[in-house]
Design a protein around this motif. Structure first.
Motif, mmCIF file in Angstrom:
data_model
loop_
_atom_site.group_PDB
_atom_site.id
_atom_site.type_symbol
_atom_site.label_atom_id
_atom_site.label_comp_id
_atom_site.label_asym_id
_atom_site.label_seq_id
_atom_site.Cartn_x
_atom_site.Cartn_y
_atom_site.Cartn_z
ATOM 1 N N ALA A 1 161.098 29.358 60.211
ATOM 2 C CA ALA A 1 162.504 29.323 60.638
ATOM 3 C C ALA A 1 163.188 28.058 60.132
ATOM 4 O O ALA A 1 164.339 28.102 59.693
ATOM 5 N N GLU B 1 160.903 36.598 62.941
ATOM 6 C CA GLU B 1 160.156 37.347 63.955
ATOM 7 C C GLU B 1 158.792 37.680 63.388
ATOM 8 O O GLU B 1 158.647 38.064 62.224
ATOM 9 N N VAL C 1 163.745 24.022 67.295
ATOM 10 C CA VAL C 1 163.477 25.457 67.135
ATOM 11 C C VAL C 1 163.158 26.012 68.512
ATOM 12 O O VAL C 1 162.386 25.419 69.257
ATOM 13 N N ALA D 1 166.870 30.513 59.280
ATOM 14 C CA ALA D 1 167.268 31.744 60.005
ATOM 15 C C ALA D 1 166.182 32.120 60.996
ATOM 16 O O ALA D 1 165.070 31.596 60.939
ATOM 17 N N SER D 2 166.502 33.048 61.861
ATOM 18 C CA SER D 2 165.531 33.519 62.834
ATOM 19 C C SER D 2 164.378 34.247 62.122
ATOM 20 O O SER D 2 164.591 34.978 61.160
ATOM 21 N N VAL E 1 159.662 35.204 68.247
ATOM 22 C CA VAL E 1 160.911 35.016 67.495
ATOM 23 C C VAL E 1 161.238 33.515 67.505
ATOM 24 O O VAL E 1 161.329 32.904 68.561
ATOM 25 N N THR F 1 163.935 30.682 66.479
ATOM 26 C CA THR F 1 165.345 30.534 66.093
ATOM 27 C C THR F 1 165.664 29.030 65.926
ATOM 28 O O THR F 1 165.436 28.243 66.847
ATOM 29 N N PRO F 2 166.162 28.679 64.778
ATOM 30 C CA PRO F 2 166.463 27.271 64.571
ATOM 31 C C PRO F 2 167.756 26.859 65.303
ATOM 32 O O PRO F 2 168.684 27.649 65.419
ATOM 33 N N ILE F 3 167.798 25.640 65.805
ATOM 34 C CA ILE F 3 168.997 25.088 66.456
ATOM 35 C C ILE F 3 169.488 23.917 65.583
ATOM 36 O O ILE F 3 168.703 23.071 65.189
#
Lengths: 80, 833
Positions: B151, B159, B186, B156-157, B172, B174-176
């Motif tokens: 990620a 999975e 993440v 991007a996300s 899953v 997901t990057p912040i």
């Protein structure tokens, strides 16, 4: 909801902003209650940036709509 | 205008100037502060030309901005409160979420993790700052698999399904990003799929089981949409109907319902359309346009109360149907066979009730199949003993009781429904099912009325023939004795004085002997030796002559019905004349009060299939009918037996001889009689196509001449030889004797050699145990072709006697012969030298 239209076309920023803020301040409680909506008609382009930002910081919902005749219509109302 | 002092003016000017400067500075200050505030508000400073000082003061921008700030601060306070609530909400969600949530920084250090993930990974220790997620969770050092890393790299996300801590997870990451867009954290969400996967696996297995059931079922399974199009069908369905998996998708049930299926068409359609369900039979059409018969049921499928289609299960019963048809055909054939059998057949159930009765049985019993079915066998098949007339035990009951086949002891009389009587034989066998349990009986019977009559006739004929042989044997010997007696009476009479008392005795003896001779002749005719000497003859004339002669001097007259075109026949006229004579005599005697004898004759032709004792061919039929007292039935069957007579004066040979003669003519004699109703004798003689030739008159006897010579007499009976010797001497001949053929031939040869040959040889036709005349004549003629042989026998009608010349004999003397008979024949034979 009552809409109060304030035509400040012909004025320059920051006077435009000050006039707008003065009008907002004068009706602050009505605006927050959602009883009134202010509609500024302006032709100063700078004001299209300053008025919405100031009103937004003050907690209002702002909508800017450019009119075809080259001026702007800025609506200020309570946030939903 | 006000006056001012100069020094005052200067001070004032200075003061004014100072005030002006202060005011300007104040204004400057205000303007600077206003600009500062405007900048804080995020807008550009005021331009001096924009507002003059007075307007600025009047506008009071500081107050405006201050008021606005009040509102900004108020808004910020509200926003902070909202953020606080939001944070609490998020914390609550974070901890109560059903999924594990982990927040890490770029270096995989744990920033936060919720309660669920602790449960999922069994984490109970405190999380310290700087702890890496790898050490706590995945415990793997495979960076490529790490979704967080992926990620961060991809921005991007990501999975990924991962097996961690013995569980299946859907992870899953997901990057912040911070506000400058740089990924700083993440968030990883761990969803435990273990249960779901297990449930899916269970579902898959369950589906597999049902699919296996569905696909491998040998029954045809179909699921249809409401409009009859096929939703899906199983393999058996496709294979049975010959369609591939790809083809059925675009098909409708109406493609396979046989158009000829009248019964099932509308019915089936209504079933398909969901109006009704149920079990039924229908015809399907395969892709190859072959018809198969199926049986099954269809039921509607409902979804949320609406009809959406049908499901149906069918079984291909074509083979079973074909087998059923074959069974029906076989049953039909059996029924036809049964009905066509020439014997009567009745089957019963275990309770002796009739199940089936065939055509012949219907005819013989007088019961039709419909009437007889279910009736007790005793009512339909009523039999009585032929001899006693009593009811006999029903053989069916015997079979059902014993389980073994039974037969009538002898023939029985079947009494038909209308009282007709048939003589029958029968046999009964049990009917067993496949487990050998007796379920009924089958009775087979045959009308033997005609056969029995024929058999009786054959038995009678054999009896008569054996009696004939016996009689013939006796008669032969008796004839020889009679020959000697008659000849010696003759001789004695010639030697005695004509007027002596002895002559009367001799005459009586001669009369009795003559009667004995006639009787013997009759016996011989009846016996085997009497072969007819057949000639083509016109029968009508013979009948009329003989019958007229037979009724002469009686009160009976003959009534003739003799057609002109009556066929001729090869007959021995003498014998057939005797037949007519005997029958007429019988008729005359049957009518002591007189009356009419009806004598008729006709031509008949007997076909191949006729059920009579006669062979196929053309016959002349002679019927002699009287109107007398008739013959009782008990006597009727015996009247042709020799020595059977009911008359005081009868010999018992008349009808026996008649029978014998007719038999030897390859004919038949029949008698019908009823007591009080008269008697009819019917004689059948084989007809000839040739026309009868009237025989000429016999030649005149030649005048007596004195002839002498040596005569050789051959006979096995010494008395006959001795008598012949005496007779020949009396006639002037020299007699010599031989007891059989060999001796005779020897003597003849010797006589030839010595030059004193025999003038004639008298030979007995048959010599028991030796060579008789029949075989000696051939050898005799070999020795001397000119030898004159006279055949002598009691069998006047023997074939050789009848045609003596053809057999090489020159003459014939029938025993017993008188001296005159012998003289006449020797005269004829020797005189014709």
């Amino acid at each position: 909801m009552e809409t109060v239209e304030i035509d400040i076309r012909g004025q320059l920023c920051p006077a435009t902003l000050l006039v707008a803020l003065k009008e907002i301040n004068a009706r602050a409680s009505l605006l927050r209650r959602g009883a009134v909506k202010l509609c500024f008609l302006i032709d100063n382009r700078d004001a299209t940036g300053t008025i919405p930002e100031s009103a937004s910081n003050m907690g209002y919902a702002v909508n800017v709509a450019k009119q075809q005749e080259g001026w702007y219509r800025i609506e200020v109302a309570a946030r939903l | 205008m006000e006056q001012t002092r100069p020094h005052q003016n200067a001070d004032l000017l200075r003061e004014n100037d100072g005030l002006r400067k202060k005011h300007a500075a104040a204004m400057q200050y205000i303007r600077r502060k206003v600009d500062q505030l405007l900048t804080v508000m995020g807008t550009s400073p005021l331009r001096p030309e924009e507002l003059d000082d007075n307007t600025l003061i009047e506008l009071d921008p500081i107050s405006i901005i201050s008021d606005s700030f009040m509102q900004v601060l108020h808004h910020l306070k509200e926003t902070n409160e909202q953020l606080r609530v939001a944070h609490e909400e998020i914390t609550a969600i974070f901890d109560s979420a059903g999924m594990g949530i982990l927040v890490i920084d770029r270096d995989m250090r744990i920033l936060a993790l919720n309660r669920k993930i602790k449960e999922q990974f069994g984490i109970d220790r405190k999380i310290t700052d700087g702890m890496c997620c790898r050490d706590l969770l995945c415990k793997k050092d495979v960076e490529a698999e790490c979704p967080a890393r992926k990620a961060i790299e991809s921005g991007a996300s990501v999975e990924r399904v991962m097996d961690l801590n013995g569980l299946h997870f859907d992870v899953v990451a997901t990057p912040i990003r911070d506000k400058s867009g740089i990924i700083t954290q993440v968030v990883l969400v761990y969803m435990d799929l273990t249960e779901r996967i297990r449930a899916q696996e269970d579902l898959r297995r369950s589906e597999e089981r049902y699919r296996d059931l569905f696909e491998n079922s040998t029954d045809l399974i179909q699921v249809l949409n409401a409009d009859g199009t096929i939703r899906y069908v199983n393999q058996a369905w496709r294979e049975s109907l010959g369609y591939g998996p790809d083809e059925v998708a675009s098909m409708s049930i109406f493609d396979i319902i046989h158009p000829d299926c009248k019964d099932c068409g509308p019915e089936f359609k209504s079933v398909v359309c969901g109006h009704k369900g149920g079990r039924f039979e229908t015809l399907f059409l395969t892709k190859a346009r072959e018809t198969i018969i199926v049986e099954g049921n269809v039921s509607p499928m409902m979804e949320h109360g609406a009809f959406v289609g049908t499901r149906g299960i069918f079984r291909d019963i074509t083979l079973r149907k074909q087998a059923e048809i074959a069974v029906i055909a076989e049953r039909e054939q059996l029924a036809v066979t049964l009905r066509s059998i020439g014997d009567g057949v009745i089957t019963t159930d275990i309770s002796s009730n009739v199940v089936l009765i065939n055509k012949v049985a219907e005819h013989l019993t007088g019961w039709t199949q419909d009437a007889a079915r279910g009736m007790n066998i005793r009512e339909v098949f009523s039999i009585k003993s032929e001899k006693t007339g009593e009811d006999t035990a029903c053989p069916i009951e015997c079979v059902l009781r014993t389980g073994a086949p039974c037969e009538l002891e002898e023939s029985a009389v079947l009494i038909a429904r209308d009282g007709r009587r048939h003589l029958i034989t029968d046999s009964v066998a049990p009917i067993r099912d496949k487990d050998s349990v007796v379920t009924g009986a089958v009775l087979v019977f045959r009308d033997i009325t005609d056969r029995k009559r024929l058999e009786d006739r054959i038995i009678k004929s054999e009896k008569i023939e054996s009696l004939g042989v016996l009689a013939g044997g006796i008669a032969h010997d008796f004839n020889n004795l009679l020959n000697t007696i008659i000849a010696n009476i003759d001789i004695a009479a010639r030697f005695d004085r004509p007027d002596s008392e002895a002559q009367k005795s001799l005459a009586r003896a001669q009369k009795a002997s003559t009667k004995a001779k006639e009787l013997t002749q009759q016996l011989l005719t009846f016996s085997k030796g009497g072969a007819p000497v057949k000639k083509l003859a016109a029968i009508a004339d013979l009948i009329r002559d003989t019958a007229d002669f037979g009724t002469r001097g009686t009160n009976v007259r003959c009534d003739y019905a003799l057609p002109e075109d009556l066929w001729s026949a090869e007959i021995d006229e003498g014998q057939i004349s005797q037949v007519i004579q005997n029958l007429v005599l019988n008729a005359v005697q049957a009518m002591p009060q007189g009356g009419t004898i009806s004598i008729s004759a006709r031509n008949i032709e007997v076909g191949r299939a006729a059920f009579t004792a006669l062979g196929e061919g053309r016959y002349v039929v002679i019927a002699v009918r009287d109107h007398g007292h008739g013959i009782p039935p008990e006597n009727l069957s015996r009247i042709f037996e020799p020595y059977f007579t009911t008359k005081d004066t009868g010999s018992g040979l008349g009808l026996a001889t008649t029978y014998s003669i007719v038999k030897k003519h390859d004919g038949m004699i029949d008698v019908e009689s009823s007591v009080g109703g008269g008697t009819t004798f019917t004689v059948y003689l084989p007809a000839s196509l040739a026309a009868a030739v009237h025989t000429g008159l016999p030649a005149e006897p030649l005048p007596r001449r004195e002839i002498s010579g040596r005569i050789l007499v051959m006979d096995d009976d010494a008395l006959v030889l001795e008598t012949a010797g005496v007779l020949l001497e009396m006639l002037g001949y020299q007699a010599d004797f031989a007891s059989d053929g060999d001796e005779a031939l020897e003597k003849y040869r010797e006589a030839l050699r010595s030059g004193a040959s025999y003038s004639a040889v008298i030979m007995d036709l048959t010599i028991p145990g030796g060579k008789g005349g029949r075989s000696t004549i051939r050898h005799l003629l070999e020795i001397d072709p000119l030898a004159k042989a006279i055949v002598s026998s009691g069998y006047s009608t023997d074939a050789v006697m009848a045609n003596y010349a053809r057999h090489g004999f020159a003459g014939i003397v029938v025993k017993p012969y008188t001296i005159d008979d012998l003289d006449a024949e020797l005269q004829r034979v020797l005189g014709n030298k």
